[in-house]
Design a protein around this motif. Structure first.
Motif, mmCIF file in Angstrom:
data_model
loop_
_atom_site.group_PDB
_atom_site.id
_atom_site.type_symbol
_atom_site.label_atom_id
_atom_site.label_comp_id
_atom_site.label_asym_id
_atom_site.label_seq_id
_atom_site.Cartn_x
_atom_site.Cartn_y
_atom_site.Cartn_z
ATOM 1 N N HIS A 36 0.855 -1.192 0.000
ATOM 2 C CA HIS A 36 0.000 0.000 0.000
ATOM 3 C C HIS A 36 0.892 1.245 0.000
ATOM 4 C CE1 HIS A 36 -2.814 3.021 1.406
ATOM 5 N NE2 HIS A 36 -3.803 2.184 1.141
ATOM 6 N N PRO A 37 0.581 2.238 -0.835
ATOM 7 C CA PRO A 37 1.441 3.432 -0.941
ATOM 8 C C PRO A 37 1.709 4.128 0.398
ATOM 9 C CG PRO A 37 -0.215 3.453 -2.676
ATOM 10 C CD PRO A 37 -0.542 2.288 -1.776
ATOM 11 N N ASP A 38 0.752 4.115 1.307
ATOM 12 C CA ASP A 38 0.954 4.776 2.600
ATOM 13 C C ASP A 38 1.910 4.009 3.509
ATOM 14 O OD1 ASP A 38 -0.801 6.728 1.759
ATOM 15 O OD2 ASP A 38 -2.509 5.945 2.895
ATOM 16 N N ASP A 39 2.127 2.731 3.231
ATOM 17 C CA ASP A 39 2.996 1.901 4.071
ATOM 18 C C ASP A 39 4.351 1.619 3.438
ATOM 19 O OD1 ASP A 39 0.767 1.795 5.695
ATOM 20 O OD2 ASP A 39 0.239 -0.266 5.177
ATOM 21 N N ARG A 40 4.466 1.889 2.153
ATOM 22 C CA ARG A 40 5.638 1.479 1.363
ATOM 23 C C ARG A 40 6.952 2.016 1.919
ATOM 24 N NH1 ARG A 40 4.020 2.833 -4.230
ATOM 25 N NH2 ARG A 40 2.584 1.107 -3.905
ATOM 26 N N ASP A 41 7.040 3.314 2.206
ATOM 27 C CA ASP A 41 8.302 3.895 2.685
ATOM 28 C C ASP A 41 8.731 3.295 4.016
ATOM 29 O OD1 ASP A 41 8.574 5.494 0.453
ATOM 30 O OD2 ASP A 41 7.769 7.289 1.430
ATOM 31 N N GLY A 42 7.777 3.099 4.919
ATOM 32 C CA GLY A 42 8.094 2.514 6.227
ATOM 33 C C GLY A 42 8.646 1.110 6.099
ATOM 34 N N VAL A 43 8.053 0.319 5.212
ATOM 35 C CA VAL A 43 8.534 -1.049 4.993
ATOM 36 C C VAL A 43 9.932 -1.012 4.384
ATOM 37 C CG1 VAL A 43 8.143 -3.220 3.764
ATOM 38 C CG2 VAL A 43 6.206 -1.998 4.763
ATOM 39 N N ALA A 44 10.130 -0.177 3.375
ATOM 40 C CA ALA A 44 11.447 -0.091 2.730
ATOM 41 C C ALA A 44 12.520 0.317 3.733
ATOM 42 C CB ALA A 44 11.391 0.894 1.556
ATOM 43 N N GLN A 45 12.211 1.267 4.603
ATOM 44 C CA GLN A 45 13.173 1.701 5.616
ATOM 45 C C GLN A 45 13.476 0.581 6.610
ATOM 46 O OE1 GLN A 45 11.499 5.288 7.275
ATOM 47 N NE2 GLN A 45 11.739 6.412 5.357
ATOM 48 N N GLU A 46 12.452 -0.185 6.984
ATOM 49 C CA GLU A 46 12.667 -1.290 7.932
ATOM 50 C C GLU A 46 13.499 -2.394 7.293
ATOM 51 O OE1 GLU A 46 12.391 -3.392 11.614
ATOM 52 O OE2 GLU A 46 12.420 -1.292 10.978
ATOM 53 N N ILE A 47 13.249 -2.690 6.029
ATOM 54 C CA ILE A 47 14.068 -3.687 5.323
ATOM 55 C C ILE A 47 15.524 -3.234 5.325
ATOM 56 C CG2 ILE A 47 14.581 -4.688 3.053
ATOM 57 C CD1 ILE A 47 11.508 -4.603 2.523
ATOM 58 N N GLU A 48 15.760 -1.987 4.970
ATOM 59 C CA GLU A 48 17.119 -1.448 4.925
ATOM 60 C C GLU A 48 17.782 -1.529 6.299
ATOM 61 O OE1 GLU A 48 19.106 2.873 4.163
ATOM 62 O OE2 GLU A 48 17.546 2.258 2.747
ATOM 63 N N ARG A 49 17.053 -1.160 7.341
ATOM 64 C CA ARG A 49 17.590 -1.202 8.704
ATOM 65 C C ARG A 49 17.962 -2.629 9.104
ATOM 66 N NH1 ARG A 49 16.378 -2.143 13.960
ATOM 67 N NH2 ARG A 49 14.338 -3.028 13.520
ATOM 68 N N VAL B 244 18.622 -5.253 7.134
ATOM 69 C CA VAL B 244 19.763 -5.750 6.346
ATOM 70 C C VAL B 244 21.053 -5.132 6.852
ATOM 71 C CG1 VAL B 244 20.833 -5.743 4.047
ATOM 72 C CG2 VAL B 244 18.403 -6.308 4.298
ATOM 73 N N ARG B 245 21.050 -3.831 7.090
ATOM 74 C CA ARG B 245 22.258 -3.140 7.575
ATOM 75 C C ARG B 245 22.725 -3.726 8.917
ATOM 76 N NH1 ARG B 245 20.504 1.691 6.513
ATOM 77 N NH2 ARG B 245 19.599 2.019 8.561
#
Length: 168
Positions: free
Chosen positions: A50-63, A65-66
């Motif tokens: 969902h567009p409203d959730d997309r950025d939060g999910v992408a940031q959590e994935i990045e966090r 993995v890092r």
């Protein structure tokens, strides 16, 4: 959760950015099932969120993995069958150096549990009547559409009363 709540399984090869998923997972994210089995970029699945959730999910994935840690996040997807709330869990497997090398995960559909926790019986009825009205709008039966609109108005008044809304 029972087996019916599991809506997808996946394996993500992080260094090569190849995410392999089953057909249920692909459908949930509007990804071609053949492409999912061959493996595709993780972003392809993020685009299905969902567009409203997309950025939060992408940031959590990045966090995750890092930091090379397990992933858990709840977010909405909008497959052809309608909006669903997903709770995703993935185990991080690390290289000898401690970097994230792959994730193996499951997605659970928690829509019904969320609705049961967050809504009243009247609001659940409203959801069903709204779905019926959305379908009926495509019909030529004007009386059916009128009756459903009348029911929605009545439900709206009941919801307002339940929430303590006072009319002017």
């Amino acid at each position: 959760l029972n087996d019916n709540a599991i809506v997808g399984m996946w394996y993500w090869d992080v260094p090569n950015d190849r995410l392999y998923a089953d057909a249920r997972m692909a459908a949930l994210f509007n990804v071609d099932p053949q492409e999912a089995m061959r493996g595709t970029r993780c972003d392809t699945y993020v685009d299905g969120i969902h567009p409203d959730d997309r950025d939060g999910v992408a940031q959590e994935i990045e966090r995750c993995v890092r930091a090379a840690i397990d992933f858990h996040y709840e977010y909405r997807v909008v497959p052809a069958a309608g909006e669903r709330l997903i709770s995703a869990f993935a185990r991080c497997h690390r290289t000898e150096e401690g970097c994230a090398s792959r994730y193996v995960g499951l997605a659970f559909d928690v829509t019904h549990q969320h609705i049961a926790e967050a809504t009243t019986p009247t609001s659940r009825v409203a959801d069903h009547v709204m779905q019926a009205y959305s379908i009926a709008k495509q019909s030529t039966d004007e009386e059916l559409k009128r009756k459903l609109r009348d029911i929605l108005i009545l439900i709206g008044m009941n919801l307002a009363a339940e929430s303590g809304y006072q009319s002017l």
